[in-house]
Enzyme design. Structure first.
Site: not given
Length: 475
Positions: A211, A237
């Site tokens: 993330d 990400e």
């Protein structure tokens, strides 16, 4: 969490000289499904009953670590993206024991487990509180895990938040919406994060979605993943921003990256352009390093992508993604929400309830017949090239995948009638997996017969499609 980024990978075993990053999921099944906010018991059941039988290769589960609890905000989904500790003992989705049982159940069904790993930051807000597993915390103090010296204090913008995304230093050293930003250049912080990831690997987790990777220098991610105890698949990400100095391609050296441009460009073609343009559809990232998706939990709460609310057109877009040759596909599985912050179906104390698909706000797109059956199509055509392309110059297209599959999509307002299609499929009768489920020798829907010259005739309704593949041959 509330920002979209792309996830990077770089896995090497401690003590080995070379990286062990896996640039694509291993095995014959590579389709990932994101069961967003599902609890561990429900994921375990779904692996055995649906994911394994339908051919999904892996499930992406929500962050498993202890998180903040925000009853005053209605237990929003994003509370799970604010870590309090790296304990797995108690989250809104279950206990450590239930997490372990889930991993084992998924493996028994032939499904890998990828954990959403939040390693850029800890919590937001200065008041602190008590996490889901009972740990006390404040903004820069997480007893037994981190203290103030383990965070960036960038000293800009008054409250240390990122303001200027054209400033690399600010994006990677200031705080994303007040979230305490970890000093990932620190040896201690790197070791602490690696210990958490290694705990998950010891349980059997197969990989990680990193993330907010855009907010972590690529070199820091490489240093962290070099400490992993065994190889793992990692995808990062990293959200592309036009003109910004941090770009997805700088993370490719570490592994795969989530290609956020894909869903927006696919939606643009379906909504305002022509399906005929899909003939050369691809994005700047190399195909073997791109994880592609129509939408995810962040983008569906924004604009410019197709979501479950687009129904038939959304199903067709996913069918194209699963039939095309670019990237590793990731399928979204959502719940209904009336506000962007709304959490999953839960008890009055914020615990996620068991999922029953198509009830109680659970939308379960991964179980829609078209999407679920196109996973089998994707597996059947793996390794073949696009052949026999046809289009009408507008919103009707058809193409084959060598001698393994053939797809027709019609996004016109009227049916496609009176046409025959040429395919490289061997002669025989095939199940149309758009409209029927295949079992050996039988199809619950329509079948089509390919003659000895490779031709078959079909009528295709408006906003609909047809898909045949070698593993759904009736006779």
């Amino acid at each position: 969490m509330r920002r979209l980024l792309i996830v990077l990978l770089s896995l090497s075993l401690a003590g080995l000289s070379g990286p062990v990053a896996q640039a694509a999921p291993s095995g014959d099944r590579d389709v990932i499904v994101q069961l967003f906010e599902w609890n561990w018991n429900s994921v375990a059941r779904e692996c055995g009953q649906v994911l394994g039988p339908k051919g999904y290769g892996a499930v992406q589960v929500s962050p498993p670590q202890e998180h903040v609890v925000l009853p005053g905000s209605g237990y929003p989904w994003w509370q799970d993206y604010q870590p309090v500790s790296y304990k797995l003992d108690n989250t809104r989705r279950g206990t450590r024991g239930q997490f372990v049982a889930m991993v084992n159940s998924c493996h028994a069904a032939g499904v890998k487990v990828y954990a959403d790993a939040v390693i850029n930051h800890m919590t937001g807000g200065s008041s602190g509180g008590t996490g889901s597993a009972g740990s006390a915390y404040s903004h820069y103090d997480y007893p037994g895990t981190y203290q103030t010296q383990d965070f960036h204090h960038c000293g800009r913008n008054g409250n240390d938040d990122i303001v200027n995304y054209n400033d690399r230093y600010e994006v990677q050293n200031c705080e994303l919406v007040d979230l305490a930003d970890l000093a990932t250049e620190s040896d201690y912080v790197r070791g602490r994060i690696a210990a958490y990831l290694n705990d998950l690997l010891s349980i059997g987790v197969d990989g990680f979605r990193i993330d907010a990777a855009k907010h972590i220098p690529a070199t820091d991610i490489a240093a962290i993943t070099s400490r992993l105890s065994r190889p793992a698949y990692v995808y990062q990400e990293v959200i592309y921003g036009a003109g910004e100095p941090i770009t997805p391609d700088e993370y490719v050296g570490n592994g795969d990256v989530l290609e956020f441009r894909y869903g927006k460009d696919l939606a643009k073609i379906f909504n305002t352009e022509r399906l005929a343009y899909l003939r050369t559809f691809a994005e700047p990232l190399p195909s073997d390093h791109a994880v592609v998706f129509t939408d995810n939990h962040d983008t569906q709460r924004g604009t410019g992508v197709l979501t479950f609310r687009d129904n038939g057109r959304y199903a067709m877009a996913n069918a194209f993604m699963l039939a095309w040759t670019y990237g590793t596909p990731k399928v979204m599985s959502s719940y209904e929400y009336s506000s962007n912050d709304e959490g999953p179906p839960s008890t009055s104390t914020g615990q996620t309830v068991d999922t029953t698909c198509f009830t109680n706000r659970w939308r379960c797109e991964h179980e829609w017949r078209v999407i679920a059956n196109m996973v089998g199509f994707h597996n059947a055509v793996r390794g073949t090239a696009v052949t026999e392309w046809w289009d009408n110059g507008n919103d009707a297209i058809a193409f084959g995948r060598g001698d393994k599959g053939y797809l027709i999509l019609n996004d016109e307002s009227t049916a496609l009638t009176g046409r025959s299609y040429h395919t490289d499929l061997p002669a025989g009768t095939y199940c149309d997996v758009f409209h029927g489920d295949y079992t050996p020798g039988h199809c619950s829907g329509s079948t089509y017969t390919v003659d000895s010259s490779g031709w078959f005739r079909a009528d295709v309704a408006a906003t609909d499609g047809l898909a045949l593949h070698a593993d759904a041959k009736v006779s």
